[in-house]
Write an enzyme that holds these catalytic residues in place. Structure first.
Site, PDB file in Angstrom:
ATOM      1  CE  LYS A  53       0.738   4.406  -3.640  1.00 34.48           C
ATOM      2  NZ  LYS A  53       0.090   5.765  -2.725  1.00 34.48           N
ATOM      3  CD  GLN A  97      -0.926   9.407  -3.180  1.00 34.42           C
ATOM      4  OE1 GLN A  97      -1.007   8.040  -3.257  1.00 34.42           O
ATOM      5  NE2 GLN A  97       0.333   9.798  -3.127  1.00 34.42           N
ATOM      6  CG  ASP A 120      -1.081   4.910   2.787  1.00 33.91           C
ATOM      7  OD1 ASP A 120       0.037   4.388   2.211  1.00 33.91           O
ATOM      8  OD2 ASP A 120      -1.869   5.673   2.216  1.00 33.91           O
TER       9      ASP A 120
HETATM   10  N1  GUN Z   1       1.974  10.733  -0.509  1.00 30.99           N
HETATM   11  C1  GUN Z   1       3.417  10.635  -0.261  1.00 30.99           C
HETATM   12  N2  GUN Z   1       3.631   9.409   0.005  1.00 30.99           N
HETATM   13  C2  GUN Z   1       2.402   8.929   0.243  1.00 30.99           C
HETATM   14  C3  GUN Z   1       2.141   7.532   0.774  1.00 30.99           C
HETATM   15  O1  GUN Z   1       2.980   6.571   0.936  1.00 30.99           O
HETATM   16  N3  GUN Z   1       0.834   7.289   0.910  1.00 30.99           N
HETATM   17  C4  GUN Z   1      -0.059   8.262   0.642  1.00 30.99           C
HETATM   18  N4  GUN Z   1      -1.481   7.904   0.743  1.00 30.99           N
HETATM   19  N5  GUN Z   1       0.153   9.454   0.119  1.00 30.99           N
HETATM   20  C5  GUN Z   1       1.476   9.680   0.078  1.00 30.99           C
END
Ligand code: GUN
Length: 316
Positions: A53, A97, A120
Site C-alpha cells: 500500500k 490494518q 476502508d
Molecule cells: N485485513 C485484510 N484485508 C484488509 C483490508 O482490506 N483492510 C484492512 N484495513 N485490513 C485488512
C-alpha cells in the site's frame, strides 16, 4: 474451452493510471492526498499488504505514513492515535490494518475513524451509506470485484449472483454492491444446505471463504463467471499436488519458494467457468488500486477540491 482469465493486474494498472491523473491535477493546485496506515504487530500477510500500500502511494504521488505502535497497545491508546490522525488536515485516509491484537477492541477502534477519512469503508456510517445507496467509502476488495466485472463487460443486472462467505470485509459488502447493481443475490456460509447446488445457480459466483481450493468444478455452472477472492498459501507437497499436479510453471514456483498461492477456487474450475479471476493476479491487485482511488475521493470530498479528470467523474 478453458475460461477467459480476468487480468486483475492489468485492470489495476488502468485504475492507478486514472488515480495518477487525478493526483497530478491536484498537485497543480498545490494539493496532495495523504494516507496513514496503522500496522500493529507482525502478522506476515499484514506486513506485506501495508508495504504494498505504501509503495503504491509513492508511485501515485500520494503522501503516506506508516505507523507501527507496539504490539502491547491498548484500545484507549489506539483510540488516541486515531484521534490524532482524525485531527490532521494532511491526512485524508486512515487505514487500520486488520487483524488487531486480541487485547484491542477492533470494532471500537474502527468506530473512532472519522467516516470521511475511513478509506476502508469499515465504519458503520459508511456501511449504512452503502446499504442505502448513498455516496461514501466502499470497502476496497468488494469495490475491486465490481470494477473487474464492469471493466470486463460482464453484465450484472438481472443475473443470479452467489456469494460464498459473509464477512464484514468482503462477503456482506460485495453482496450489497451486487444487489445495488440489480443482481439477484444469495449469500452462502458454513451452515448453507447443499452448497454446491446453490452455487450452481450462479451466473456470477464470488468465493470469499478463506479455504484453499474449496470451490471445485461441481460448484460451477458451465460458462459462469467465477471471482476468486481467496489468497491461501500452500506449503504441503500433498496439498500442492491436489491443486497443481502437472502444471510445470507452478511446480517450478513451488520448488523455488517452497510455497505457492491458491485461491478459494480449485484450479480445475478453469475447465468449466466462462471467465475466472486467477490467483495471484486477479482480485488482489484491485484492492490496493481501489484504496488509492478511495483516498483521492476522500480528499476531494473533505477538502472541497476538484479535478477535471473524466474517469473519476462517475457516481461515487
Ligand atoms: N485485513 C485484510 N484485508 C484488509 C483490508 O482490506 N483492510 C484492512 N484495513 N485490513 C485488512
Amino acid at each position: 474451452m478453458p475460461a477467459t482469465l480476468l487480468d486483475g493486474a492489468k485492470l489495476a494498472a488502468q485504475i492507478k493510471d486514472e488515480v495518477a491523473l487525478e493526483t497530478r491535477a491536484l498537485a497543480a493546485q498545490g494539493l496532495r492526498p495523504g494516507l496513514a496506515a496503522v500496522l500493529v504487530g507482525h502478522d506476515p500477510a499484514s506486513e506485506i499488504y501495508v508495504r504494498n500500500k505504501i509503495k503504491t502511494c509513492e508511485q501515485l504521488s500520494i503522501y503516506s505514513e506508516k505507523i507501527m505502535p507496539p504490539e502491547t497497545i491498548t484500545t484507549a491508546e489506539m483510540i488516541a492515535l486515531v484521534d490524532e490522525l482524525n485531527a490532521r488536515d494532511d491526512i485524508d485516509g486512515i487505514l487500520v490494518q486488520l487483524p488487531l491484537p486480541k487485547q484491542v477492541d477492533a470494532k471500537r477502534v474502527l468506530l473512532e475513524v472519522l467516516p470521511e477519512k475511513d478509506v476502508d469503508g469499515f465504519h458503520p456510517m459508511n456501511v449504512g451509506y452503502l446499504s442505502t445507496q448513498r455516496p461514501g467509502s466502499v470497502p476496497c476488495t468488494p469495490a475491486g470485484v465490481m470494477e473487474i466485472l464492469r471493466r470486463s463487460g460482464i453484465e450484472v443486472a438481472g443475473q443470479e449472483a452467489v456469494v460464498v462467505g459473509r464477512s464484514d470485509i468482503v462477503g456482506k459488502p460485495v453482496a450489497m454492491l451486487l444487489t445495488n447493481a440489480n443482481a439477484t443475490v444469495t449469500i452462502c456460509h458454513s451452515k448453507t444446505r447443499d452448497l454446491p447446488g446453490v452455487c450452481r445457480r450462479a451466473d456470477i459466483l464470488v468465493a470469499a471463504i478463506g479455504k484453499a481450493g474449496m470451490v471445485t468444478r461441481d460448484f460451477v455452472r458451465p460458462g459462469a463467471t467465477v471471482i476468486d477472492v481467496g489468497i491461501n498459501r500452500v506449503t504441503e507437497a500433498t496439498e500442492f499436488a491436489r491443486f497443481f499436479a502437472g502444471d510445470a510453471k507452478r511446480e517450478a514456483d513451488f520448488a523455488a519458494k517452497g510455497s505457492t498461492l491458491v485461491g478459494d477456487v480449485h484450479p480445475e474450475v478453469a475447465q468449466v467457468a466462462g471467465a475466472l479471476t486467477p490467483v495471484p493476479g486477479g482480485v488482489g491487485p484491485l484492492t490496493i488500486a481501489m484504496l488509492m482511488s478511495n483516498t483521492v475521493k476522500a480528499m476531494k470530498l473533505r477538502r472541497g477540491a476538484s479535478t477535471n479528470a473524466p474517469a473519476m467523474s462517475a457516481k461515487n
